[in-house]
Design a protein around this motif. Structure first.
Motif, mmCIF file in Angstrom:
data_model
loop_
_atom_site.group_PDB
_atom_site.id
_atom_site.type_symbol
_atom_site.label_atom_id
_atom_site.label_comp_id
_atom_site.label_asym_id
_atom_site.label_seq_id
_atom_site.Cartn_x
_atom_site.Cartn_y
_atom_site.Cartn_z
ATOM 1 N N VAL A 106 10.816 9.474 0.808
ATOM 2 C CA VAL A 106 11.111 10.912 0.881
ATOM 3 C C VAL A 106 10.233 11.567 1.943
ATOM 4 O O VAL A 106 9.027 11.325 1.993
ATOM 5 C CB VAL A 106 10.849 11.592 -0.474
ATOM 6 N N TYR A 107 10.857 12.391 2.798
ATOM 7 C CA TYR A 107 10.106 13.166 3.794
ATOM 8 C C TYR A 107 10.261 14.638 3.441
ATOM 9 O O TYR A 107 11.385 15.106 3.208
ATOM 10 C CB TYR A 107 10.670 12.897 5.196
ATOM 11 N N ILE A 108 9.127 15.382 3.335
ATOM 12 C CA ILE A 108 9.175 16.799 2.946
ATOM 13 C C ILE A 108 8.746 17.666 4.128
ATOM 14 O O ILE A 108 7.666 17.452 4.695
ATOM 15 C CB ILE A 108 8.262 17.088 1.741
ATOM 16 N N GLU A 109 9.600 18.619 4.520
ATOM 17 C CA GLU A 109 9.309 19.539 5.620
ATOM 18 C C GLU A 109 9.141 20.926 5.016
ATOM 19 O O GLU A 109 10.048 21.424 4.348
ATOM 20 C CB GLU A 109 10.481 19.515 6.594
ATOM 21 N N THR A 110 7.959 21.526 5.222
ATOM 22 C CA THR A 110 7.635 22.778 4.531
ATOM 23 C C THR A 110 7.566 23.960 5.482
ATOM 24 O O THR A 110 6.967 23.856 6.557
ATOM 25 C CB THR A 110 6.273 22.629 3.834
ATOM 26 N N ALA A 132 7.104 9.327 -9.914
ATOM 27 C CA ALA A 132 8.349 8.708 -10.394
ATOM 28 C C ALA A 132 8.740 7.499 -9.546
ATOM 29 O O ALA A 132 9.838 6.971 -9.688
ATOM 30 C CB ALA A 132 9.471 9.743 -10.372
ATOM 31 N N GLY A 133 7.834 7.098 -8.617
ATOM 32 C CA GLY A 133 8.094 5.867 -7.873
ATOM 33 C C GLY A 133 8.680 6.051 -6.476
ATOM 34 O O GLY A 133 8.959 5.074 -5.777
ATOM 35 N N PHE A 134 8.850 7.290 -6.032
ATOM 36 C CA PHE A 134 9.309 7.514 -4.655
ATOM 37 C C PHE A 134 8.104 7.376 -3.724
ATOM 38 O O PHE A 134 6.972 7.636 -4.129
ATOM 39 C CB PHE A 134 9.907 8.916 -4.509
ATOM 40 N N LEU A 135 8.368 6.984 -2.467
ATOM 41 C CA LEU A 135 7.269 6.908 -1.481
ATOM 42 C C LEU A 135 7.388 8.103 -0.549
ATOM 43 O O LEU A 135 8.443 8.305 0.064
ATOM 44 C CB LEU A 135 7.382 5.598 -0.680
ATOM 45 N N ILE A 136 6.321 8.908 -0.461
ATOM 46 C CA ILE A 136 6.337 10.076 0.418
ATOM 47 C C ILE A 136 5.940 9.619 1.827
ATOM 48 O O ILE A 136 4.859 9.060 2.009
ATOM 49 C CB ILE A 136 5.360 11.159 -0.070
ATOM 50 N N VAL A 137 6.838 9.795 2.809
ATOM 51 C CA VAL A 137 6.566 9.346 4.175
ATOM 52 C C VAL A 137 6.391 10.570 5.086
ATOM 53 O O VAL A 137 6.817 11.662 4.750
ATOM 54 C CB VAL A 137 7.707 8.447 4.707
ATOM 55 N N ASN A 138 5.765 10.345 6.243
ATOM 56 C CA ASN A 138 5.470 11.522 7.085
ATOM 57 C C ASN A 138 6.420 11.638 8.286
ATOM 58 O O ASN A 138 6.104 12.295 9.265
ATOM 59 C CB ASN A 138 4.020 11.482 7.568
ATOM 60 N N SER A 139 7.552 10.948 8.236
ATOM 61 C CA SER A 139 8.542 11.193 9.300
ATOM 62 C C SER A 139 9.963 11.037 8.771
ATOM 63 O O SER A 139 10.240 10.193 7.920
ATOM 64 C CB SER A 139 8.326 10.245 10.475
ATOM 65 N N GLU A 140 10.802 11.850 9.318
ATOM 66 C CA GLU A 140 12.210 11.921 8.906
ATOM 67 C C GLU A 140 12.927 10.594 9.174
ATOM 68 O O GLU A 140 13.756 10.155 8.394
ATOM 69 C CB GLU A 140 12.813 13.080 9.680
ATOM 70 N N GLU A 141 12.526 9.928 10.260
ATOM 71 C CA GLU A 141 13.193 8.671 10.637
ATOM 72 C C GLU A 141 13.055 7.624 9.534
ATOM 73 O O GLU A 141 13.967 6.843 9.272
ATOM 74 C CB GLU A 141 12.604 8.118 11.941
ATOM 75 N N LEU A 142 11.904 7.616 8.855
ATOM 76 C CA LEU A 142 11.630 6.583 7.846
ATOM 77 C C LEU A 142 12.295 6.901 6.514
ATOM 78 O O LEU A 142 12.377 6.055 5.624
ATOM 79 C CB LEU A 142 10.116 6.481 7.598
ATOM 80 N N ALA A 143 12.766 8.149 6.358
ATOM 81 C CA ALA A 143 13.133 8.634 5.020
ATOM 82 C C ALA A 143 14.583 8.374 4.627
ATOM 83 O O ALA A 143 15.467 8.409 5.470
ATOM 84 C CB ALA A 143 12.871 10.136 4.943
ATOM 85 N N ILE A 169 18.970 21.883 9.114
ATOM 86 C CA ILE A 169 19.866 21.398 8.041
ATOM 87 C C ILE A 169 21.159 20.856 8.655
ATOM 88 O O ILE A 169 21.672 19.802 8.266
ATOM 89 C CB ILE A 169 20.142 22.538 7.036
ATOM 90 N N GLN A 170 21.657 21.554 9.676
ATOM 91 C CA GLN A 170 22.887 21.128 10.365
ATOM 92 C C GLN A 170 22.639 19.800 11.089
ATOM 93 O O GLN A 170 23.425 18.857 10.974
ATOM 94 C CB GLN A 170 23.264 22.201 11.371
ATOM 95 N N ASP A 171 21.491 19.697 11.776
ATOM 96 C CA ASP A 171 21.190 18.482 12.566
ATOM 97 C C ASP A 171 20.980 17.262 11.681
ATOM 98 O O ASP A 171 21.069 16.131 12.133
ATOM 99 C CB ASP A 171 19.916 18.702 13.413
ATOM 100 N N LEU A 172 20.728 17.480 10.380
ATOM 101 C CA LEU A 172 20.417 16.365 9.478
ATOM 102 C C LEU A 172 21.668 15.795 8.823
ATOM 103 O O LEU A 172 21.602 15.062 7.850
ATOM 104 C CB LEU A 172 19.436 16.831 8.391
#
Ligand code: SF4
Length: 436
Positions: free
Chosen positions: A4-8, A28-39, A61-64
């Motif tokens: 999961v990648y979180i953008e704030t 809950a077992g998710f891995l928090i990653v620091n880039s969108e590419e990995l997520a 949101i549109q680009d994703l």
């Protein structure tokens, strides 16, 4: 393991919401990653304060579209759900009152149970206490605590109100318990945040319980510093005497964030800000009398539809009189659903000219403020690494002090001699270390 990648985007409260999301998901077992590419899942934690930021978020949101799953949370789902869904038909939504339910939302999506009716349940207004929850702090030394949600205002320009709604204050005992836990886990700096800390507890009996809360927190037998977030002038007035007393406590950063939005009474009235600029003057004068080096932070909206040159002059005079060290300047932006939706906006070049005048006045006066620190030796608390041997520290007035040192000093109080300064920070040279 799903990544999961979180953008704030937005305020400290939203930063804290992202820390809570990361805490719940990683537990809950998710891995928090620091880039969108990995997520596998991209979470956009949105903000609606400035329309420029809103447009940027909508483009994101549109680009994703190509991503496996996009989850939009924060204030935007509450105010623009239908519009955003058109931008990315595969996005799912979590309202700002439902952060604790992120796992349920993901489960409903994975089990293909997230029909329209179910999705709307995650946007409903409800009272959610965002305390004593799993968290992955951005900085382990800094513990952000929301103390309430919503406010008592109905400011003419404000879209946040449409998302956050009415005031809901969290119980004092839950806040104190949550802070104590974070201090036991190594936090050394506590930030109290909400849409308006001044009206804390007014939903209980129409009077502010902020002094009571601060006193409770300050009795926690631990070594820490407390930063109080923004308080609207209309609520400060009723608790001014108590606040001035509380600020004497060495644990309190001598930092006062008092957003004025305008220094003109005719604009304040049209904004429904419920105070006059004379009251703000009295408040700041009293704080500066008791704490001469206190850091003042304020916010102004430039280019408000009714703003005249004489109002701009009042804003400039205010900046030159009180020399705020922290100055959040917003260019007026019109929001759908607010009272000003149908108003015509001032010409862009007028707004741009006024904005640069205000920013110039701020830069000049903020530097003037910092002159007095040159060659002074002060104690600072090192709370953040900037680069290899450069660290950010805070003095007792919450001034940023940049100092060359090593990781051994992180979380410690050290002594520095101030050798230079910029608009927003002091430059310190380390003298000696004292353990916290
Ligand atoms: S006090 Fe005013 S500006 Fe602040 S969140 Fe409430 S309505 Fe918006």
């Amino acid at each position: 393991m799903e990544k999961v990648y979180i953008e704030t985007y937005g305020c400290s409260a939203n930063q804290n919401n992202s820390e809570i999301l990361a805490g719940i998901l990683s537990r809950a077992g998710f891995l928090i990653v620091n880039s969108e590419e990995l997520a596998d899942v991209v979470i956009i934690n949105s903000c609606v304060v400035k329309s420029k930021t809103e447009s940027k978020i909508k483009r994101r949101i549109q680009d994703l579209k190509s991503k496996n799953l996009v989850l939009v949370c924060g204030c935007m789902p509450e105010t623009d759900f239908k519009k955003i869904r058109k931008l990315n038909t595969r996005a799912i939504f979590l309202g700002t009152h439902h952060f604790k339910e992120v796992l349920n939302l993901l489960r409903d999506y994975q089990e293909k149970k997230l029909d329209e009716k179910k999705q709307l349940e995650y946007l409903k207004r409800t009272d959610e206490i965002k305390l004593n929850l799993p968290k992955l702090p951005k900085n382990n030394l800094v513990s952000i605590h929301q103390i309430s949600e919503g406010c008592l205002g109905n400011c003419s320009y404000c879209k946040t109100k449409l998302a956050k709604g009415k005031l809901f204050s969290y119980p004092i005992k839950d806040i104190v318990k949550s802070i104590t836990q974070d201090l036991e886990s190594g936090a050394k700096e506590i930030w109290l945040t909400s849409q308006d800390n001044g009206c804390y507890g007014c939903d209980w009996d129409n009077k502010s319980h902020l002094p009571e809360l601060l006193n409770e927190i300050l009795t926690i037998k631990r070594n820490f510093k407390l930063r109080l977030g923004m308080i609207n002038p209309n609520h400060v007035n009723e608790i001014l005497k108590e606040l001035l007393e509380i600020y004497k406590n060495p644990k309190m950063y001598k930092f006062l964030h008092i957003p004025i939005q305008s220094a003109s009474n005719q604009i304040l009235e049209h904004m429904h800000r419920k105070y006059k600029i004379e009251q703000v003057r009295e408040i700041i004068n009293k704080f500066q009398k008791d704490f001469p080096d206190i850091v003042i932070a304020t916010d102004i909206i430039v280019g408000y539809p009714r703003e005249l040159e004489e109002d701009q002059k009042k804003n400039l005079d205010f900046i030159r009189e009180f020399k705020p060290d922290v100055f959040n300047l917003s260019k007026f932006s019109k929001h759908k659903g607010t009272e000003l939706e149908k108003y015509s906006i001032l010409a862009g070049k007028i707004i741009a000219k006024r904005a640069s005048e205000l920013m110039q006045a701020h830069k000049e006066t903020a530097k003037e403020n910092k002159q007095k620190y040159i060659n002074k030796t002060i104690k600072v608390f090192v709370n953040e690494k900037i680069s290899e041997n450069l660290y950010r520290a805070r003095d007792e007035n919450y001034n940023i002090v940049v100092v060359k040192t090593s990781k051994e000093d992180l979380g410690k109080e050290i002594e520095v001699r101030i050798i230079n300064f910029g608009v927003h920070n002091l430059i310190g040279e380390k003298t000696k270390v004292k353990s916290a």
